[in-house]
Design an enzyme around this catalytic site. Structure first.
Site, PDB file in Angstrom:
ATOM      1  N   ASP A 284      -6.015  -0.251 -10.131  1.00 43.44           N
ATOM      2  CA  ASP A 284      -5.704  -0.577  -8.751  1.00 43.44           C
ATOM      3  C   ASP A 284      -6.838  -0.009  -7.881  1.00 43.44           C
ATOM      4  O   ASP A 284      -7.771   0.635  -8.374  1.00 43.44           O
ATOM      5  CB  ASP A 284      -4.327  -0.011  -8.360  1.00 43.44           C
ATOM      6  CG  ASP A 284      -3.740  -0.737  -7.142  1.00 43.44           C
ATOM      7  OD1 ASP A 284      -4.496  -1.452  -6.449  1.00 43.44           O
ATOM      8  OD2 ASP A 284      -2.535  -0.597  -6.872  1.00 43.44           O
TER       9      ASP A 284
HETATM   10  C1  BGC Z   1      -2.566  -2.489  -4.054  1.00 41.47           C
HETATM   11  C2  BGC Z   1      -2.556  -3.638  -5.033  1.00 41.47           C
HETATM   12  C3  BGC Z   1      -3.550  -4.694  -4.614  1.00 41.47           C
HETATM   13  C4  BGC Z   1      -4.911  -4.055  -4.486  1.00 41.47           C
HETATM   14  C5  BGC Z   1      -5.998  -5.044  -4.113  1.00 41.47           C
HETATM   15  C6  BGC Z   1      -3.959  -2.008  -3.736  1.00 41.47           C
HETATM   16  O1  BGC Z   1      -3.947  -1.128  -2.665  1.00 41.47           O
HETATM   17  O2  BGC Z   1      -1.800  -1.433  -4.572  1.00 41.47           O
HETATM   18  O3  BGC Z   1      -1.273  -4.185  -5.121  1.00 41.47           O
HETATM   19  O4  BGC Z   1      -3.563  -5.750  -5.538  1.00 41.47           O
HETATM   20  O5  BGC Z   1      -4.841  -3.069  -3.476  1.00 41.47           O
HETATM   21  O6  BGC Z   1      -5.879  -5.510  -2.839  1.00 41.47           O
END
Ligand code: BGC
Length: 751
Positions: A284
């Site tokens: 993530d």
């Molecule tokens: C979130 C994810 C997301 C990623 C990319 C993160 O902060 O937890 O769910 O896919 O950002 O945007």
């Protein structure tokens, strides 16, 4: 196109025809990637593992963007957060034409519940219990996103969430692992299809247990037994893996005190070895950097641990790109570790057809023909209407007649920016109509509509600003807003209140410690009630709302979540009776926040109180000041019509009931099957959803609904984590929701 010729030769070979098509396809892919990797330097291989965000180029200064430079140098495998054909084309050209080997980029984005046609938030969609519609929604989202250059969706989010304080409960499918698993599969099918031009690669997130954050506070720590993981939290991830999802995203939290991103047991032993999954894992956003804060070492250490654990791509932490080469020299990672991750990323690109045609998702004609089409909008509208949950409808107040004077009041009445809900970064609100505008159209020439905002979202301006996030609702003069609302309400025959949360009050980093309707809105409701007129309350929310007071005082309550771009029309379809509500809750709605985490499929405890118990019982598991039951249970939702359930007849492993529409409308019912294992080697939940059927019945019509109780529905992970069926008695319950009082019951004995 450096690869096209080789790819086509391999494809021709395949066409020549071997019987084991899948094997030979895989063999071709392997050959292709072997040949490519033989040409790659260590730096180029590490470059494939680097995923970087695109803010820099979406804001304009394309030519100087570090991303473009990285792409040209072969130091970038994928980009996230880039919207727009022109920018994506430019970045892809940079990788394909300027980098030494011309390896195309993956373009990833959070395509969570639509691209420009926005479907309801995932939690709402789960309340439709309509797997086909959910799959279709994902298919449409993929069609639109791929028409704009995106080929990788950070979706589905399949985290089980039991605590409504956690804002990201909005992004998942509720509290049930069985339903969550079916939805996970539908989403993967819808997004990926057969990897055609209109399909994108799914990324299952957030692996694992992200929804179990303690106290419902986002990014907080998680701790649970393995038995619970396997039985309650893992099933949707496993289902998505087995449905063939191309990628997974590791979660921010720790699992057994090791950050998921660096957790070898999770990423390798469970995901790859036990579940036989062979896609690639991205972190993530910045997770590798966060490992330092979790207290496991510096960036080099965190990166090496993550790679060795089974993480293949580093989202935004720049740990892989900046430290892996050094770690290789120092023997902290091996060439095989890097090769394995690189191969998995290249395989994803191969499966998406990017080596065949890096511009496969960059067809400018599709931008005009495939995005926000009338058909897509209609599908989103139909879906939205299925997600609304009718919680109360005293005196059959709903549906409303299109006549007389209607007052529409509340901060959501004419809000455009809040309609889509959280995680709709590609929404185009200017193209959507508000509830007020939709009601004007629906009532034109038939009834008079007056509208007033009535109040701020909350009396706390700081909270309203924080909750607004990107989309601020101006903070108004409370006295003036109220006066306007009372004035139109006094003249009205019926009042429709459009209230709830702002869109960004749920979703990422939007935890709330109290789930009640905000003070400003509650005060206004109290004032309006004094007028003695019928009131319909529409609740917009990304999570369960505590509505104990509202349940006691407001005659009709329709929970509309955040219904997406077509929410306004869809709400009209329901409140004016063109469609009949059918949504059922996939989360328990509490009587008070202090009951959280609240979920129906709990373990019994040694001192249980019976469901429906209406007084305190000393030395039993209950509260002094509130009963254990939810205000509205999992599976609950009313219709404009009524349904009668016959007793269950059990024939071998087939349980059936006859459901009859006993009311005045034709409508859909979601018939639910629950099972309870009476005696087992470990304590088992008081009941667990194991099946459902969505049926449509005309007035007076009956239908027999059958459920086949297979071994799989009775199995569970025992204390040794073996997946077993233990013979004995199983209670079989069928009903319109999860509350015992509404269920028919029988016992199935397995010898
Ligand atoms: C979130 C994810 C997301 C990623 C990319 C993160 O902060 O937890 O769910 O896919 O950002 O945007």
């Amino acid at each position: 196109m450096k690869f096209k010729l080789m790819y086509l030769m391999l494809a021709a070979l395949l066409m020549a025809g071997t019987p084991a098509m899948a094997d030979s396809q895989e063999e071709m892919m392997n050959q292709f990637i072997d040949q490519l990797m033989a040409k790659m330097t260590v730096e180029e291989k590490i470059g494939q593992l680097n995923l970087m965000p695109a803010q820099t180029i979406t804001t304009g200064a394309e030519k100087d963007s570090p991303l473009l430079k990285l792409a040209a140098e072969g130091k970038l495998g994928a980009i996230l957060n880039m919207k727009g054909y022109k920018d994506i084309l430019e970045a892809q050209e940079m990788a394909v034409k300027k980098s030494r080997l011309g390896i195309p980029l993956l373009m990833g984005l959070d395509v969570i519940h639509g691209y420009e046609t926005i479907f309801p938030i995932p939690l709402a969609q789960s309340c439709s219990w309509d797997l086909e519609a959910i799959e279709q929604g994902a298919r449409i989202a993929a069609k639109e996103a791929t028409a704009d250059g995106i080929c990788w969706a950070f979706s589905p989010m399949v985290d089980i969430a039991l605590d409504a304080r956690w804002g990201r409960i909005a992004e998942g499918n509720g509290e049930d692992p069985w339903l969550g698993s079916r939805i996970a599969e539908a989403m993967v099918r819808g997004l990926q299809g057969n990897f055609g031009k209109e399909n994108m690669m799914a990324c299952v997130k957030h692996y694992a247990l992200y929804g179990a954050a303690e106290a419902g506070r986002d990014y907080n720590t998680v701790d649970m037994s393995h038995v619970r993981m396997y039985n309650q939290f893992f099933p949707p991830y496993e289902a998505a893996a087995k449905a063939g999802a191309g990628s997974f995203m590791s979660s921010f939290n720790v699992v057994d005190c090791v950050p998921a991103t660096a957790n070898e047991w999770l990423l390798t032993d469970v995901l790859r070895k036990q579940w036989q999954w062979n896609g690639f894992v991205t972190t993530d956003y910045g997770s590798i950097g966060e490992i330092i804060k979790h207290g496991l070492g510096d960036l080099q250490q965190a990166s090496a641990m993550s790679l060795k654990a089974g993480t293949d791509m580093d989202m935004c932490a720049e740990g892989f790109i900046n430290t892996l080469a050094q770690s290789l020299k120092e023997g902290k990672v091996t060439m095989l570790d890097i090769d394995t991750a690189c191969r998995r990323v290249l395989e994803a690109k191969y499966k998406l057809g990017l080596f065949d045609d890096p511009y496969r998702f960059l067809d400018p004609r599709r931008r005009a023909s495939d995005i926000l089409t009338p058909a897509h909008r209609q599908a989103a509208r139909d879906m939205a209407a299925k997600t609304f949950v009718l919680l109360k409808n005293d005196g059959k107040l709903l549906p409303l007649k299109k006549q007389g004077k209607i007052a529409l009041i509340g901060p959501m009445a004419d809000s455009r920016i809040n309609l889509s809900g959280t995680w709709a970064p590609t929404a185009v609100p200017d193209k959507y109509i508000t509830l007020k505008e939709a009601m004007e159209q629906a009532l034109k020439g038939k009834a008079e509509l007056n509208c007033a905002q009535g109040c701020n979202f909350t009396n706390d301006q700081t909270l309203q600003i924080a909750g607004g996030f990107y989309h601020q609702t101006p903070f108004g003069d409370a006295a003036k807003l109220k006066q306007e609302a009372i004035a139109i309400a006094q003249e009205a025959d019926v009042i429709v209140c459009a209230m709830g949360e702002e869109a960004e009050m749920s979703g990422e980093c939007s935890s709330r410690a109290s789930l009640e309707i905000f003070d400003a809105q509650k005060e206004l409701l109290e004032e309006l009630l004094k007028l003695g007129k019928p009131i319909v309350l529409l609740i917009f929310a990304g999570r369960p709302t505590v509505m104990t007071w509202e349940q006691a005082h407001i005659p009709a309550i329709l929970n509309v979540w955040f219904g997406g771009s077509e929410a306004g029309d869809a709400i009209c379809d329901i409140i004016f009776g063109d469609k009949v509500p059918s949504g059922k809750l996939t989360v328990s709605m509490p009587q008070t926040t202090g009951q959280e985490p609240l979920y129906y499929n709990q373990l019994p405890t040694g001192r249980p109180v019976g469901e429906g118990m209406d007084s305190f019982a000393k030395f039993s598991s209950n509260y002094l000041d509130v009963r254990n039951d939810p205000l509205y249970p999992f599976g609950y939702g009313l219709s404009y019509t009524t349904f009668n359930y016959s007793d269950i007849s059990l024939n071998g492993r087939t349980a059936s009931v006859t459901v009859t529409n006993t009311g005045d409308y034709e409508g859909d019912e979601i018939v639910q099957l629950y099972i309870h294992d009476v005696a087992a080697s470990i304590s088992r939940p008081v009941k667990e959803l194991k099946g459902f059927q969505r049926i449509h019945l005309k007035k007076g019509e009956s239908q027999e609904v059958k459920f086949e109780i297979t071994d799989d529905l009775l199995k569970f992970y025992n204390a040794h984590l073996d997946y077993v069926l233990e013979p004995g008695d199983f209670e079989v319950m069928i009903g319109p929701d999860s509350s015992l009082k509404n269920m028919k019951k029988t016992v199935l004995t397995i010898k």
